[in-house]
Design an enzyme around this catalytic site. Sequence first.
Site, PDB file in Angstrom:
ATOM      1  N   ASP A 185      41.823 -42.634   4.317  1.00  0.00           N
ATOM      2  CA  ASP A 185      42.620 -41.485   3.901  1.00  0.00           C
ATOM      3  C   ASP A 185      44.086 -41.840   4.106  1.00  0.00           C
ATOM      4  O   ASP A 185      44.499 -42.166   5.221  1.00  0.00           O
ATOM      5  CB  ASP A 185      42.227 -40.273   4.758  1.00  0.00           C
ATOM      6  CG  ASP A 185      42.980 -39.014   4.349  1.00  0.00           C
ATOM      7  OD1 ASP A 185      43.230 -38.847   3.144  1.00  0.00           O
ATOM      8  OD2 ASP A 185      43.301 -38.199   5.243  1.00  0.00           O
ATOM      9  N   GLU A 268      41.048 -42.949  -1.856  1.00  0.00           N
ATOM     10  CA  GLU A 268      41.154 -41.757  -2.680  1.00  0.00           C
ATOM     11  C   GLU A 268      42.227 -41.998  -3.723  1.00  0.00           C
ATOM     12  O   GLU A 268      43.253 -42.600  -3.424  1.00  0.00           O
ATOM     13  CB  GLU A 268      41.540 -40.575  -1.796  1.00  0.00           C
ATOM     14  CG  GLU A 268      41.316 -39.244  -2.438  1.00  0.00           C
ATOM     15  CD  GLU A 268      41.545 -38.102  -1.450  1.00  0.00           C
ATOM     16  OE1 GLU A 268      41.115 -37.002  -1.733  1.00  0.00           O
ATOM     17  OE2 GLU A 268      42.165 -38.344  -0.396  1.00  0.00           O
ATOM     18  N   ASP A 350      41.993 -35.714   9.617  1.00  0.00           N
ATOM     19  CA  ASP A 350      42.144 -36.940   8.828  1.00  0.00           C
ATOM     20  C   ASP A 350      40.923 -37.846   8.908  1.00  0.00           C
ATOM     21  O   ASP A 350      40.518 -38.450   7.932  1.00  0.00           O
ATOM     22  CB  ASP A 350      43.392 -37.705   9.292  1.00  0.00           C
ATOM     23  CG  ASP A 350      44.641 -36.879   9.108  1.00  0.00           C
ATOM     24  OD1 ASP A 350      44.878 -36.433   7.975  1.00  0.00           O
ATOM     25  OD2 ASP A 350      45.366 -36.657  10.094  1.00  0.00           O
TER      26      ASP A 350
END
Length: 395
Positions: A185, A268, A350
């Site tokens: 992330d 992502e 996170d």
Amino acid sequence: MKARYQYRFYPTEQQRQSLAQLFGCVRVVWNDALRACKDSEKLPNNGDLQKVFITQAKQTEDKEWLGEVSVTPLQQSIRDLGVAYTNYFNSLKDKRKGKKVGSPKFKKKENKQTARFTERGFSIKGEQVYLAKIGNVKPIWSRELPAPPSSVTVIKDCANRYFLSFVAEVIPEIKPAQNQSIGIDLGIKTFAFMSNGESAKAPSYTKLDRKVRRLQKKLARQQKDSNRRYQTRLRVAKKHNQIADTRKDFLHKLSTKIVRENQSIVLEDLNVSGMVKNRKLSRAISLQGWREFRTLCEAKSEKFGRDFHVISRWEPTSQICSDCGFKWGKLNLSIRSVVCLNCGSEHDRDENAAKNIQKVGIEPRHDSKWTGRAGKTGSPAQLCELSRITVASAR
Ligand SMILES: [Zn+2]
């Protein structure tokens, strides 16, 4: 697989002048050929462009100086223009991986200068590299060239540094990874949060960036074409280089570590260009180099035989419990930690997102819970719902 190897070198005064002349010729040939491409309805072919803008141009009085430099980089310049057009057209048709490529641009004297020599125009003899009509230069061989290179690009950057950039064929050395997969992330304060609980902080660019901004303001006030302005421009370029080098070093080390250790890497898909439009955030985001990081991970995954996945940015990775799949809904950005109502496990925001990124990338959508549509859906958590939220403080 082709790889680039770049080395710095320090040309003599004579070589500087010869290189300046060569860069100028390459620029003129590129710009003339590009103008012709833009003006004609159908893209002229490579051979015709070379004939008109090199061979014939040399015979005219106002371009006869093109004959004073090696012809190899001039021909290469036109070939590169052809490649630039192909990349642009493929990008338009969505046939090209990665970032969108714009149409080829005119080269400017103030920007980075390059000239590419193919096999006929250069040779390596021991420590020295011979460049046609430039002479021998001695780069700083910071690492070994793995194979005889097929081309070398001579670069002069905006801070007046000179580099040789070789392209060589390498056979990737594939070693098995210790771990199956990892989800990452990306963020601003903490550069990367990994699903294994690790995190990586980016070096701080704030101080250098502040200096760049101050110098840019100064630059804007200075008189055009003045020597002082030139000096300031050089200083801006040097500071930019410092930031870029620090970032590159960090991104290279992190991506190498991640790709070495894991068989599958999941990132992502961030809407970086969309975020950059937010002016408050744009500078910080541009400095991070997320896109660069992704490109590096992708390239290294190929090199090491790893699987690289990018998941859609619409996956609700921060709205779902990574243990049981329960969807708790949207969280305010200030909420850093969540206790799942369904299974009771506590998550760092996170790390939970990173775990979900990993899951979505590895098991694409056969579990309905992960699609975010068919699963149990909770209402968005509010700050007042203390039973659900344990820590509500900004990082
Ligand atoms: Zn749960």
